[in-house]
Design an enzyme around this catalytic site. Structure first.
Site, PDB file in Angstrom:
ATOM      1  N   SER A  55      21.256  51.302  26.376  1.00 29.67           N
ATOM      2  CA  SER A  55      19.585  51.511  26.450  1.00 29.67           C
ATOM      3  C   SER A  55      19.101  51.199  27.776  1.00 29.67           C
ATOM      4  O   SER A  55      19.541  50.537  28.529  1.00 29.67           O
ATOM      5  CB  SER A  55      19.479  49.897  25.670  1.00 29.67           C
ATOM      6  OG  SER A  55      17.985  49.885  25.472  1.00 29.67           O
ATOM      7  N   GLU A  56      18.112  52.014  27.943  1.00 27.95           N
ATOM      8  CA  GLU A  56      17.761  52.353  29.114  1.00 27.95           C
ATOM      9  C   GLU A  56      17.113  51.241  29.884  1.00 27.95           C
ATOM     10  O   GLU A  56      16.759  50.955  31.184  1.00 27.95           O
ATOM     11  CB  GLU A  56      16.643  53.672  29.555  1.00 27.95           C
ATOM     12  CG  GLU A  56      15.386  53.436  28.643  1.00 27.95           C
ATOM     13  CD  GLU A  56      15.678  54.065  27.305  1.00 27.95           C
ATOM     14  OE1 GLU A  56      14.295  54.724  26.792  1.00 27.95           O
ATOM     15  OE2 GLU A  56      16.570  53.947  26.446  1.00 27.95           O
ATOM     16  N   ASN A  57      16.560  50.025  29.036  1.00 28.55           N
ATOM     17  CA  ASN A  57      16.055  48.714  29.684  1.00 28.55           C
ATOM     18  C   ASN A  57      17.221  47.981  30.449  1.00 28.55           C
ATOM     19  O   ASN A  57      16.824  46.719  30.910  1.00 28.55           O
ATOM     20  CB  ASN A  57      15.281  47.966  28.498  1.00 28.55           C
ATOM     21  CG  ASN A  57      16.053  47.507  27.540  1.00 28.55           C
ATOM     22  OD1 ASN A  57      17.004  48.363  27.012  1.00 28.55           O
ATOM     23  ND2 ASN A  57      15.812  46.525  27.050  1.00 28.55           N
TER      24      ASN A  57
END
Length: 226
Positions: A55-57
């Site tokens: 997840s890019e976060n």
């Protein structure tokens, strides 16, 4: 009615899409899932397939989200409560986007407002409406090896697979495959190729709700959601 047709009749459009898209994932892949429909995909992964969901976060190793695993203080990139698998890790945003831009993510699966026959994608804003911003979509589409669009075929009957996108583009010539509840298209250098068809529909049904032009594979098969 065939057993395969019964399987489709018993499921919603979103479940059909999520089930079919899950079959694209192979052992060892690093996978990024977009917000919305793509987050359903881990529920339908075959039991013998192990992937790492990024997840890019800043999460490596997202897990299936169930009522008893959803953590009250962990969210995915879309802000939804999430769960992390055993062995998962939290990383900073710079490292997360370094993985994406460095080509270390094998596949991203995104929803879309529109996609066209050249493989260009529009999925981040509708002019005149409030938008939260592009997020990581542009980086994902530029840095990931394989881009799969998993979306419903139309929006209230209006085609979403077009000759040319009319909404602001997220990226051009980036999509490799489109999976809807009706069918599967491969995106090639010469345009879209219909490779799989939901047995609930005919080719004429698909053509009626697809603005884009497409070829029909000589090896066209029945769509699989097992």
């Amino acid at each position: 009615m065939s057993e395969a047709l019964n399987a489709f009749e018993a499921r919603s459009a979103k479940e059909i899409i999520a089930r079919r898209t899950a079959l694209e994932l192979k052992n060892g892949m690093v996978v990024n899932l977009g917000i919305g429909l793509p987050t359903l995909i881990p529920q339908y992964l075959p039991s013998d397939i192990r992937v790492t969901i990024q997840s890019e976060n800043g999460i490596i190793g997202l897990d299936k989200v169930q009522d008893d695993t959803r953590h009250p203080h962990i969210t995915d990139a879309g802000g939804k409560l999430a769960a992390v698998a055993s062995g998962g890790a939290f990383i900073d945003s710079v490292t997360s986007f370094g993985l994406i831009r460095g080509g270390h993510v094998d596949v991203t699966i995104l929803g879309s407002l529109q996609v066209d026959q050249e493989g260009s994608l529009a999925n981040w804003m509708i002019p005149g409406e409030k938008t939260p911003g592009m997020g990581g979509a542009m980086d994902l589409l530029a840095g990931v090896r394989q881009v799969i669009v998993a979306m419903e075929h139309t929006a209230r009957g209006v085609p979403k697979i077009l000759k040319k996108c009319t909404l602001p583009l997220t990226a051009v010539h980036c999509v490799t495959k489109i999976i809807t509840e009706m069918c599967v298209f491969n995106v090639t250098d010469t345009g879209l190729v219909l490779t799989e068809l939901n047995p609930q529909y005919t080719i004429d049904d698909v053509q009626a709700v697809t603005e884009a032009e497409f070829a029909i594979s000589k090896n066209l098969t029945e769509m699989n959601i097992v």
